[in-house]
Design a protein around this motif. Sequence first.
Motif, PDB file in Angstrom:
ATOM      1  N   THR A  31       0.760  -1.087  -0.101  1.00  0.00           N
ATOM      2  CA  THR A  31      -0.091   0.071   0.090  1.00  0.00           C
ATOM      3  C   THR A  31       0.630   1.337  -0.044  1.00  0.00           C
ATOM      4  OG1 THR A  31      -1.811  -1.003   1.242  1.00  0.00           O
ATOM      5  CG2 THR A  31      -1.679   1.265   1.379  1.00  0.00           C
ATOM      6  N   VAL A  32       1.822   1.314   0.816  1.00  0.00           N
ATOM      7  CA  VAL A  32       2.720   2.314   1.088  1.00  0.00           C
ATOM      8  C   VAL A  32       3.268   2.524  -0.544  1.00  0.00           C
ATOM      9  CG1 VAL A  32       4.720   3.388   2.221  1.00  0.00           C
ATOM     10  CG2 VAL A  32       2.956   2.339   3.578  1.00  0.00           C
ATOM     11  N   ARG A  33       3.754   1.583  -1.165  1.00  0.00           N
ATOM     12  CA  ARG A  33       4.545   1.504  -2.326  1.00  0.00           C
ATOM     13  C   ARG A  33       3.781   2.047  -3.231  1.00  0.00           C
ATOM     14  NH1 ARG A  33       7.066  -3.444  -5.918  1.00  0.00           N
ATOM     15  NH2 ARG A  33       8.843  -2.178  -6.675  1.00  0.00           N
ATOM     16  N   GLN A  34       2.462   1.909  -3.337  1.00  0.00           N
ATOM     17  CA  GLN A  34       1.871   2.317  -4.390  1.00  0.00           C
ATOM     18  C   GLN A  34       1.252   3.886  -4.288  1.00  0.00           C
ATOM     19  OE1 GLN A  34      -1.691   0.069  -5.979  1.00  0.00           O
ATOM     20  NE2 GLN A  34      -1.026  -1.765  -4.530  1.00  0.00           N
ATOM     21  N   LEU A  35       1.043   4.167  -2.986  1.00  0.00           N
ATOM     22  CA  LEU A  35       0.669   5.660  -2.424  1.00  0.00           C
ATOM     23  C   LEU A  35       1.990   6.371  -3.053  1.00  0.00           C
ATOM     24  CD1 LEU A  35      -1.013   5.206   0.832  1.00  0.00           C
ATOM     25  CD2 LEU A  35      -2.119   5.797  -1.349  1.00  0.00           C
ATOM     26  N   TYR A  36       3.103   5.921  -2.745  1.00  0.00           N
ATOM     27  CA  TYR A  36       4.232   6.878  -2.947  1.00  0.00           C
ATOM     28  C   TYR A  36       4.432   6.884  -4.223  1.00  0.00           C
ATOM     29  CZ  TYR A  36       9.163   8.151  -2.992  1.00  0.00           C
ATOM     30  OH  TYR A  36      10.396   8.853  -3.373  1.00  0.00           O
ATOM     31  N   ALA A  37       4.480   5.806  -4.952  1.00  0.00           N
ATOM     32  CA  ALA A  37       4.548   5.747  -6.624  1.00  0.00           C
ATOM     33  C   ALA A  37       3.453   6.964  -7.415  1.00  0.00           C
ATOM     34  CB  ALA A  37       4.380   4.469  -7.201  1.00  0.00           C
ATOM     35  N   ARG A  38       2.530   6.906  -6.655  1.00  0.00           N
ATOM     36  CA  ARG A  38       1.555   8.070  -7.289  1.00  0.00           C
ATOM     37  C   ARG A  38       1.590   9.374  -6.935  1.00  0.00           C
ATOM     38  NH1 ARG A  38      -4.660   5.910  -4.982  1.00  0.00           N
ATOM     39  NH2 ARG A  38      -4.655   7.378  -3.209  1.00  0.00           N
ATOM     40  N   GLY A  39       2.423   9.695  -5.882  1.00  0.00           N
ATOM     41  CA  GLY A  39       2.922  10.772  -5.385  1.00  0.00           C
ATOM     42  C   GLY A  39       1.969  11.228  -3.933  1.00  0.00           C
ATOM     43  N   ASP A  40       1.380  10.519  -3.370  1.00  0.00           N
ATOM     44  CA  ASP A  40       0.736  11.073  -2.212  1.00  0.00           C
ATOM     45  C   ASP A  40       1.609  11.538  -1.240  1.00  0.00           C
ATOM     46  OD1 ASP A  40      -1.145   9.604  -3.716  1.00  0.00           O
ATOM     47  OD2 ASP A  40      -2.425   8.975  -2.127  1.00  0.00           O
ATOM     48  N   PHE A  41       2.892  10.928  -1.102  1.00  0.00           N
ATOM     49  CA  PHE A  41       3.880  11.218  -0.106  1.00  0.00           C
ATOM     50  C   PHE A  41       4.569  12.376  -0.398  1.00  0.00           C
ATOM     51  CE2 PHE A  41       2.943   6.936   1.570  1.00  0.00           C
ATOM     52  CZ  PHE A  41       2.835   7.182   2.856  1.00  0.00           C
ATOM     53  N   GLY A  42       4.679  12.689  -1.538  1.00  0.00           N
ATOM     54  CA  GLY A  42       5.642  13.667  -2.276  1.00  0.00           C
ATOM     55  C   GLY A  42       6.886  12.954  -2.228  1.00  0.00           C
ATOM     56  N   THR A  43       8.089  13.809  -1.559  1.00  0.00           N
ATOM     57  CA  THR A  43       9.331  13.037  -1.424  1.00  0.00           C
ATOM     58  C   THR A  43       9.297  12.895  -0.149  1.00  0.00           C
ATOM     59  OG1 THR A  43      10.089  14.862  -3.027  1.00  0.00           O
ATOM     60  CG2 THR A  43      11.659  13.871  -1.299  1.00  0.00           C
TER      61      THR A  43
END
Length: 360
Positions: free
Chosen positions: A132-144
């Motif tokens: 889940t975290v990997r997908q959220l990060y890939a689509r930009g939800d976390f920013g950097t």
Amino acid sequence: MSTMLRAGVLGLRRGLSFVRVLQAMDGVEVAAVADLDTDLVERVCREHGIAQGCSTLAELLQHSLDFVVIATPPALHVAHTIEALDHGVHVLCEVPAVVRLEECETLLAAVERSGRQYMLAENCCYWAFVDTVRQLYARGDFGTIFYSEAEYIHNIPQLRRDAQGQPTWRATLEPITYITHSLGPIIWITGQYPTEVSCYGTAEHFEPGVTDLHVAIFRMTDGSVARVTISFANAHWGHHRFAFFGTRASLDTGSVGLDEPKFWSPALPNIAAPVRLPLGTNFPQAPRAATLGGHGTAEWYMLQDFLCALREDRAPPIDVYDALMYSVPGLCALEAARTGRPVAIPQYQQRRTKHRRVAR
């Protein structure tokens, strides 16, 4: 390659989990197993209907295998991997990939000359919340993501001795060298690799000659920082924990399996408290048989990726270059702890050529 893959499993204490999962998967036959404990081999063969039981890897490799799972103690991983590769057999190897820096070039050379596939069996990358975290990060939800944390706390005095009271391989285990369960998911999620490490530890608060805990601070390829804490001698409940600090959002898992991850983002209108996410280690859509490995659904999806790589003749997700980048930083961290100085980490991922990392 035939769609029916013949598997061998070496080391039946940890390896029994792989036997159970592989036997539940389509297109796989566990053709043979091996362990030095002949009574264990006989029991596993009888209870799981396996035709061939062996006591050595050399004997195991005589049974026309497509791949072998190496689930022996870490000090034997490289030697067993090379023996299997040189026999023309693909390898899924338990963690860590190496236990000495001197083994790295030997392992790399064996994989590269063999033409066979090698994957590190880092099952924590296959937890549902990590995906889940990997997908959220890939689509930009976390920013950097500029800072990450991982903790592995597990008090294991009972695992440092066998039933006869003799030391096991864990008796001399330096905590930070068993780093792949913690560092692996950070690399898997962010795509960044550690370049330098400082590390500190404490010792002998619980057992003479035993390191209690290590804390390592890594500089990553993009300039971000990651902290990894590992302890195998403590008065703490056992847990894994991960946290990711991004420029747009942050997530903290709390104690994996006990707490629900907490997510915070200023982008959520009127947010007044972290949002609890109903995420755990298991994928809810997994078949019932996926939990047979004893580590939730992780082994099922990890093996699926490995088997797909073999059938499609491509590099698996955690190839030998990533395997070294998951494992070697722990050895460098131990050197940093012993010398009191930062240690540069070799960048094996830069040597990846025809073996390409394949995203799930």
